[in-house]
Design a protein around this motif. Structure first.
Motif, mmCIF file in Angstrom:
data_model
loop_
_atom_site.group_PDB
_atom_site.id
_atom_site.type_symbol
_atom_site.label_atom_id
_atom_site.label_comp_id
_atom_site.label_asym_id
_atom_site.label_seq_id
_atom_site.Cartn_x
_atom_site.Cartn_y
_atom_site.Cartn_z
ATOM 1 N N LYS A 188 8.899 -30.011 16.226
ATOM 2 C CA LYS A 188 9.792 -30.539 17.271
ATOM 3 C C LYS A 188 8.992 -31.004 18.488
ATOM 4 O O LYS A 188 9.340 -32.002 19.130
ATOM 5 C CB LYS A 188 10.805 -29.465 17.673
ATOM 6 C CG LYS A 188 11.834 -29.151 16.581
ATOM 7 C CD LYS A 188 12.752 -28.013 17.000
ATOM 8 C CE LYS A 188 13.759 -27.684 15.902
ATOM 9 N NZ LYS A 188 14.598 -26.523 16.255
ATOM 10 N N SER A 189 7.922 -30.286 18.787
ATOM 11 C CA SER A 189 7.058 -30.693 19.901
ATOM 12 C C SER A 189 6.380 -32.023 19.593
ATOM 13 O O SER A 189 6.237 -32.882 20.469
ATOM 14 C CB SER A 189 6.010 -29.616 20.172
ATOM 15 O OG SER A 189 6.621 -28.391 20.556
ATOM 16 N N TRP A 232 -6.402 -31.747 22.290
ATOM 17 C CA TRP A 232 -5.939 -30.683 21.397
ATOM 18 C C TRP A 232 -4.827 -29.888 22.054
ATOM 19 O O TRP A 232 -4.600 -29.965 23.259
ATOM 20 C CB TRP A 232 -7.086 -29.799 20.925
ATOM 21 C CG TRP A 232 -7.900 -29.060 21.951
ATOM 22 C CD1 TRP A 232 -7.448 -28.326 23.001
ATOM 23 C CD2 TRP A 232 -9.336 -28.955 21.999
ATOM 24 N NE1 TRP A 232 -8.489 -27.770 23.683
ATOM 25 C CE2 TRP A 232 -9.657 -28.131 23.101
ATOM 26 C CE3 TRP A 232 -10.368 -29.440 21.204
ATOM 27 C CZ2 TRP A 232 -10.960 -27.806 23.432
ATOM 28 C CZ3 TRP A 232 -11.673 -29.118 21.546
ATOM 29 C CH2 TRP A 232 -11.971 -28.319 22.645
ATOM 30 N N TRP A 233 -4.102 -29.123 21.227
ATOM 31 C CA TRP A 233 -2.970 -28.334 21.714
ATOM 32 C C TRP A 233 -3.000 -26.971 21.039
ATOM 33 O O TRP A 233 -3.353 -26.839 19.879
ATOM 34 C CB TRP A 233 -1.648 -29.058 21.479
ATOM 35 C CG TRP A 233 -1.398 -29.572 20.083
ATOM 36 C CD1 TRP A 233 -2.282 -30.203 19.260
ATOM 37 C CD2 TRP A 233 -0.176 -29.517 19.361
ATOM 38 N NE1 TRP A 233 -1.689 -30.555 18.085
ATOM 39 C CE2 TRP A 233 -0.401 -30.157 18.110
ATOM 40 C CE3 TRP A 233 1.095 -29.025 19.635
ATOM 41 C CZ2 TRP A 233 0.595 -30.287 17.136
ATOM 42 C CZ3 TRP A 233 2.081 -29.159 18.666
ATOM 43 C CH2 TRP A 233 1.830 -29.775 17.436
ATOM 44 N N ILE A 234 -2.670 -25.942 21.812
ATOM 45 C CA ILE A 234 -2.825 -24.555 21.371
ATOM 46 C C ILE A 234 -1.529 -23.798 21.653
ATOM 47 O O ILE A 234 -1.067 -23.750 22.792
ATOM 48 C CB ILE A 234 -3.980 -23.866 22.136
ATOM 49 C CG1 ILE A 234 -5.266 -24.689 22.019
ATOM 50 C CG2 ILE A 234 -4.195 -22.448 21.626
ATOM 51 C CD1 ILE A 234 -6.285 -24.371 23.093
ATOM 52 N N ALA A 235 -0.963 -23.211 20.619
ATOM 53 C CA ALA A 235 0.282 -22.459 20.800
ATOM 54 C C ALA A 235 0.018 -21.122 21.488
ATOM 55 O O ALA A 235 0.607 -20.814 22.523
ATOM 56 C CB ALA A 235 0.975 -22.245 19.467
ATOM 57 N N PRO A 256 -6.744 -20.982 17.361
ATOM 58 C CA PRO A 256 -6.902 -22.305 16.753
ATOM 59 C C PRO A 256 -6.191 -23.399 17.532
ATOM 60 O O PRO A 256 -5.091 -23.217 18.042
ATOM 61 C CB PRO A 256 -6.283 -22.122 15.362
ATOM 62 C CG PRO A 256 -5.351 -20.957 15.495
ATOM 63 C CD PRO A 256 -5.969 -20.061 16.516
ATOM 64 N N ALA A 257 -6.862 -24.532 17.612
ATOM 65 C CA ALA A 257 -6.307 -25.698 18.289
ATOM 66 C C ALA A 257 -6.009 -26.785 17.269
ATOM 67 O O ALA A 257 -6.831 -27.069 16.397
ATOM 68 C CB ALA A 257 -7.292 -26.220 19.331
ATOM 69 N N ALA A 270 0.377 -30.629 25.009
ATOM 70 C CA ALA A 270 -0.425 -29.406 25.045
ATOM 71 C C ALA A 270 0.150 -28.398 26.037
ATOM 72 O O ALA A 270 0.310 -27.206 25.724
ATOM 73 C CB ALA A 270 -1.865 -29.751 25.412
ATOM 74 N N PHE A 271 0.473 -28.875 27.220
ATOM 75 C CA PHE A 271 1.018 -28.016 28.273
ATOM 76 C C PHE A 271 2.314 -27.339 27.827
ATOM 77 O O PHE A 271 2.481 -26.119 27.955
ATOM 78 C CB PHE A 271 1.260 -28.892 29.505
ATOM 79 C CG PHE A 271 1.964 -28.215 30.649
ATOM 80 C CD1 PHE A 271 1.311 -27.277 31.422
ATOM 81 C CD2 PHE A 271 3.270 -28.528 30.959
ATOM 82 C CE1 PHE A 271 1.959 -26.654 32.491
ATOM 83 C CE2 PHE A 271 3.921 -27.923 32.018
ATOM 84 C CZ PHE A 271 3.269 -26.978 32.788
#
Length: 339
Positions: free
Chosen positions: A42-43, A144-147, A236-237, A266-267
């Motif tokens: 969804k993101s 990159w994006w990190i949960a 992990p990213a 990412a934010f």
């Protein structure tokens, strides 16, 4: 749904959206390994919508979810070769090309929070070094994006590095097995599908699967009653990368739109991950699960073991350059004493 059917659905969607995208200056075919109904999926959809909206329709996105076109680890090559245009999976899938991708996808034990990893990317020279690596393969790294940091699930307390001695747990393959083995643990590489029966039968005492919220939703803590949180061992990213020739053909204003939309993605996903894992920790404690938050001293002990393993895993100049940058930035922000 099997992969052939999913690919067919995705390609049907490709045909259905091609007409609506015909007036766009650029149409980007992007694949992610996340399912469309997941939070990450969804993101990603919001990210696509942001790009299309901010560009005023000059950019159109043709999305493919759940690795519908090619396998997850093949997404990067598919984008390189023009089957796709963008890869929204993970750089860590590409360690077979160059071990440097490990230190883009998950510098294990390197940082305590996603914000520190973002700071390395934008303020520690990470983006420039990683960009050189991606460009070598004809790709442009956007970001990159990190949960959230990952958590361990265990049948026995994990209060400090000393408790890892002899601890048998499910581990993913790769550098992690060396790090934990060096600290006295007994990592066993196995598929996710084997974890529950192995925990119930006592073959393993714990597992490394994902962050606390995902572990909870998977039912791990119905079987074992100890968890590490916040995580310290893995963060992990996922990355977003576009074929470089396509990126270079875009005017600067469209490049800026994609870059800004990526930073928003990412934010927002990190904020969501933080809320989800904090809520999971509260729920699990209410259900009798013991949460173990390692001290800064214990985290530093783990980090020292991780950084030692990094050097063994690095086999290329690009990997060694990224490691040197990580070490320098860790010292800059006070995570190590190596100044």
């Amino acid at each position: 749904m099997n992969r052939t059917i999913m690919a067919g659905v995705a390609l049907a969607a490709f045909g259905a959206t091609a007409v609506s995208a015909q007036d766009a200056e650029f149409t980007l075919r992007i694949q992610t390994h996340h399912s469309p109904e997941s939070i990450a999926g969804k993101s990603a959809a919001q990210f696509y919508d942001d790009v299309e909206t901010m560009s005023g329709g000059r950019i159109a996105i043709e999305p493919f979810y759940a690795s519908a076109v090619v396998k997850s680890a093949e997404t990067f090559d598919a984008a390189m070769n023009g089957i796709l245009d963008g890869d929204l999976t993970s750089g860590a899938y590409q360690t077979g090309k160059d071990s440097a991708f490990q230190f883009v996808g998950d510098p294990m034990g390197g940082y305590d929070t996603p914000w520190q990893m973002y700071a390395f990317l934008y303020n520690g020279g990470g983006l420039e070094a990683a960009q050189a690596l991606y460009n070598e393969y004809g790709m442009q790294l956007i970001g990159w994006w990190i949960a959230a940091p990952e958590s361990l699930a265990s049948a026995r307390p994990l209060t400090s590095p000393a408790d890892l001695e002899g601890w048998k747990f499910r581990s993913p393959p790769g550098m992690q097995t060396q790090i934990f083995a060096d600290l006295g643990a007994s990592p066993i590489v196995m598929d996710f599908t084997e974890v529950f029966t192995s925990l119930e039968s006592g073959i393993i005492e714990g597992a490394d699967m994902s962050n606390l919220a995902v572990n909870k939703s998977s039912g791990l803590y119905d079987v074992v009653k100890h968890a590490t949180f916040p995580g310290f061992h893995s963060m992990p990213a996922d990355h977003f990368a576009i074929r470089k020739d396509l990126w270079d053909s875009m005017p600067e204003d469209l490049q800026r739109i994609i870059d800004v939309a990526m930073q928003k993605l990412a934010f927002r996903i990190t904020l969501t991950g933080s809320v989800e894992t904090l809520q999971a920790a509260s729920d699990l404690e209410a259900q009798g699960v013991t949460i173990h938050d390692w001290s800064q001293e214990d985290r530093r002990t783990f980090r020292e073991a991780a950084v030692a393993a990094w050097s063994d895993f690095a086999t290329t100049d690009a990997a060694r350059e990224l490691i040197d940058l990580h070490k320098e930035f860790q010292a800059t922000i006070g995570l190590t004493d190596d100044r």
